[in-house]
Design a protein around this motif. Structure first.
Motif, mmCIF file in Angstrom:
data_model
loop_
_atom_site.group_PDB
_atom_site.id
_atom_site.type_symbol
_atom_site.label_atom_id
_atom_site.label_comp_id
_atom_site.label_asym_id
_atom_site.label_seq_id
_atom_site.Cartn_x
_atom_site.Cartn_y
_atom_site.Cartn_z
ATOM 1 N N ASP A 89 29.315 76.440 22.051
ATOM 2 C CA ASP A 89 30.004 77.727 22.032
ATOM 3 C C ASP A 89 29.279 78.590 21.009
ATOM 4 N N SER A 90 28.562 79.613 21.486
ATOM 5 C CA SER A 90 27.718 80.430 20.617
ATOM 6 C C SER A 90 28.401 81.757 20.308
ATOM 7 N N ARG A 91 28.402 82.109 19.033
ATOM 8 C CA ARG A 91 28.981 83.377 18.583
ATOM 9 C C ARG A 91 28.072 84.010 17.525
ATOM 10 N N THR A 92 28.041 85.327 17.487
ATOM 11 C CA THR A 92 27.315 86.050 16.442
ATOM 12 C C THR A 92 28.312 86.551 15.417
ATOM 13 N N ILE A 93 28.013 86.325 14.133
ATOM 14 C CA ILE A 93 28.937 86.719 13.070
ATOM 15 C C ILE A 93 28.190 87.500 11.994
#
Length: 268
Positions: A89-93
């Protein structure tokens, strides 16, 4: 900023999924070290793509380049070189004044093995000569195999959401069905012979076994019914019984021999 990073660190350590912050890995939680076999010090400084097999890297890179977020399945690798199916599960923060990508990594080996086992069971159910029906706890049909259609005339789509009561012929009393439900709700297997009615209205005899299916806590969640049409055998037995009674009541002597002429049966 320090408080925010500390909260993130505590949250990432509390999850069962492996978590890394990259493109060049700057942090990883304990679950990630457990899943991959790498120590945290070995992960820091690596590219996140170092944890992915070559055949999955291009796919993952394309998904990320397209701005895709959410869960994707890839093949990951451990420190010892072994591979395993993983869900990322890839997210940009926002991170330290800029942006960083966070991967939550889950080892789905058990899920894949369960899917493979389910596929084998499904294939076996679809090809077996016996009817197979799966119902919920209330007896509502969730699955019926092709053999069920051949035996009853009802297509699986016609019976989904209905109960097995649609096959009732009226030949069994309430005590029979009460005993059936008492048995299976008590967690025991019921075996018996039914006189059921096909979609065409024709009666048929069915040997049936109904087994409770239990979850990990031992609670019954479903019932699996397997059966076979024994009408021909039952009619043959009834015809033989009638013939036997007729022979016993005739005034003429009757005897039966085998192929060698040896007497096997003679009337009184």
């Amino acid at each position: 900023l320090r408080d925010s990073e500390e909260r993130f660190h505590r949250l990432s350590e509390a999850t069962a999924e492996g978590v890394v912050i990259h493109d060049v890995i700057v942090d990883a939680n304990q679950a990630m070290t457990r899943i991959t076999g790498y120590a945290r010090e070995e992960l820091v400084g690596r590219s996140g793509f170092d944890l992915v097999l070559p055949e999955s890297r291009q796919f993952l890179a394309q998904r990320l380049a397209q701005g895709a977020v959410g869960r994707v399945e890839i093949v990951a690798k451990r420190q010892d070189g072994s591979s395993f199916p993983a869900e990322i599960d890839s997210r940009t923060i926002g991170y330290r004044g800029g942006t960083a990508r966070v991967w939550a990594v889950r080892d789905i080996t058990d899920c894949k093995q369960a899917e493979a086992a389910m596929g084998k069971l499904s294939s076996a159910a679809e090809q077996t000569a016996d009817s197979v029906v799966i119902t919920d706890l209330a007896g509502v049909i969730e699955y019926a195999n092709p053999a069920f259609e051949r035996m009853t005339g009802y297509a699986p789509s016609e019976v989904a959401g209905r109960t097995m009561a649609l096959l009732k012929s009226g030949r069994h009393d309430q005590a029979f069905y009460k005993g059936l439900w008492t048995t299976i709700l008590g967690g025991e297997v019921f075996r018996g012979e039914f006189v059921n009615r096909k979609k065409s209205g024709e009666l048929y005899h069915q040997e049936e076994t109904i087994s409770p299916v239990k979850d990990a806590r031992g609670q019954i969640t479903h019932f699996v019914s397997t059966g076979r049409d024994v009408t021909a055998r039952r009619l043959g037995e009834e015809a033989l019984a009638k013939l036997s009674r007729a022979v016993e009541q005739t005034a003429d002597p009757v005897f039966m021999t085998d192929k060698n002429g040896l007497i096997e049966y003679v009337t009184n």
